[in-house]
Write a protein that holds these residues in place. Structure first.
Motif, PDB file in Angstrom:
ATOM      1  N   GLU A 146      -8.353  -4.249  -0.115  1.00 24.72           N
ATOM      2  CA  GLU A 146      -7.054  -4.651  -0.654  1.00 24.72           C
ATOM      3  C   GLU A 146      -6.357  -3.468  -1.314  1.00 24.72           C
ATOM      4  OE1 GLU A 146      -4.012  -7.526  -1.645  1.00 24.72           O
ATOM      5  OE2 GLU A 146      -5.632  -7.451  -0.170  1.00 24.72           O
ATOM      6  N   VAL A 147      -5.195  -3.081  -0.769  1.00 28.62           N
ATOM      7  CA  VAL A 147      -4.397  -1.985  -1.328  1.00 28.62           C
ATOM      8  C   VAL A 147      -2.977  -2.514  -1.552  1.00 28.62           C
ATOM      9  CG1 VAL A 147      -3.530   0.356  -1.001  1.00 28.62           C
ATOM     10  CG2 VAL A 147      -5.772  -0.272  -0.082  1.00 28.62           C
ATOM     11  N   PRO A 148      -2.520  -2.603  -2.786  1.00 28.07           N
ATOM     12  CA  PRO A 148      -1.168  -3.121  -3.053  1.00 28.07           C
ATOM     13  C   PRO A 148      -0.093  -2.272  -2.388  1.00 28.07           C
ATOM     14  CG  PRO A 148      -2.465  -2.980  -5.084  1.00 28.07           C
ATOM     15  CD  PRO A 148      -3.235  -2.253  -4.018  1.00 28.07           C
ATOM     16  N   ASP A 149       1.046  -2.886  -2.099  1.00 33.53           N
ATOM     17  CA  ASP A 149       2.157  -2.188  -1.446  1.00 33.53           C
ATOM     18  C   ASP A 149       2.588  -0.937  -2.196  1.00 33.53           C
ATOM     19  OD1 ASP A 149       2.839  -3.257   1.018  1.00 33.53           O
ATOM     20  OD2 ASP A 149       3.816  -4.990   0.101  1.00 33.53           O
ATOM     21  N   GLY A 150       2.588  -0.954  -3.516  1.00 29.56           N
ATOM     22  CA  GLY A 150       3.073   0.175  -4.288  1.00 29.56           C
ATOM     23  C   GLY A 150       2.093   1.327  -4.410  1.00 29.56           C
TER      24      GLY A 150
END
Length: 211
Positions: free
Chosen positions: A14-18
């Motif tokens: 899981e890697v956030p958009d920001g």
């Protein structure tokens, strides 16, 4: 071949958009079911991801020792310190396979990464071929083992170890029973350079391309 009779749900790191890492290939936010549809499921899957990676790192330490490397060789940041991992939740719907017609739960293949940790239910179906160059190929059943992972070695490890370790050809033969499994695929960081390991080249085993 007609194709595989299975369905799956894939979960990456899981890697956030920001996050700056979200711009890299195969990185970014996962697509999750609505929280009210499966309460707590996202958190359970992310925890599974985390704990499976710790198991994979321990397996990698055993591999390192077997190759006469330092036990923590694969723990480097560019290797398993910041790895690419994918969790695949797989469902086989009870469609009976017929190899003579090219119908499988999952057709014969080897995994392309470093290692795979496979958890299965009680239903048989997984088969391996220890000699992928044999003609005819000989397939052996792998019995489910409750509470244990099946560890599969991938093509990357075969190349990395100069063919000392061989990737395993495997397939799934579907029966009239539904079957569930969870495959956790482990590969090093995108920045990792995969080349013959220092202990895997010798006069008796010169570096050459693996088949």
């Amino acid at each position: 071949a007609i194709g595989d009779y299975k369905e799956g749900y894939y979960i990456g790191v899981e890697v956030p958009d920001g996050d700056s890492k979200a711009q890299r290939p195969l990185c970014g936010p996962n697509v999750w079911p609505a929280a009210d549809l499966l309460p707590g499921w996202r958190q359970i899957m992310m925890e599974y991801h985390r704990q499976a990676l710790e198991v994979a790192r321990k397996v990698a330490r055993i591999i390192a020792l077997a190759l006469d490397l330092d036990a923590n060789f694969f723990d480097k940041e560019e290797m398993l310190g910041d790895p690419m991992t994918t969790l695949r939740l797989l469902h086989y719907d009870g469609h009976v396979s017929d190899p003579s017609k090219g119908i499988y739960g999952a057709g014969a293949h080897s995994d392309y990464g470093l290692i795979t940790l496979l958890a299965t239910d009680h239903v048989a179906g997984l088969q391996i071929c220890k000699d992928k160059d044999a003609k005819p190929q000989i397939w052996e059943d792998v019995a489910p083992l409750k509470g244990a992972f099946i560890v599969n070695l991938g093509d990357m490890l075969e190349r990395w170890s100069n063919c000392i370790f061989k990737s395993m050809l495997h397939r799934v033969i579907g029966t009239d029973q539904e079957r569930y499994s969870i495959a956790y695929f482990v590969e090093p960081s995108l920045d990792c350079i995969v080349e013959c390991l220092p202990t895997c080249k010798s006069e008796t085993n010169p570096h050459s391309p693996c088949k």
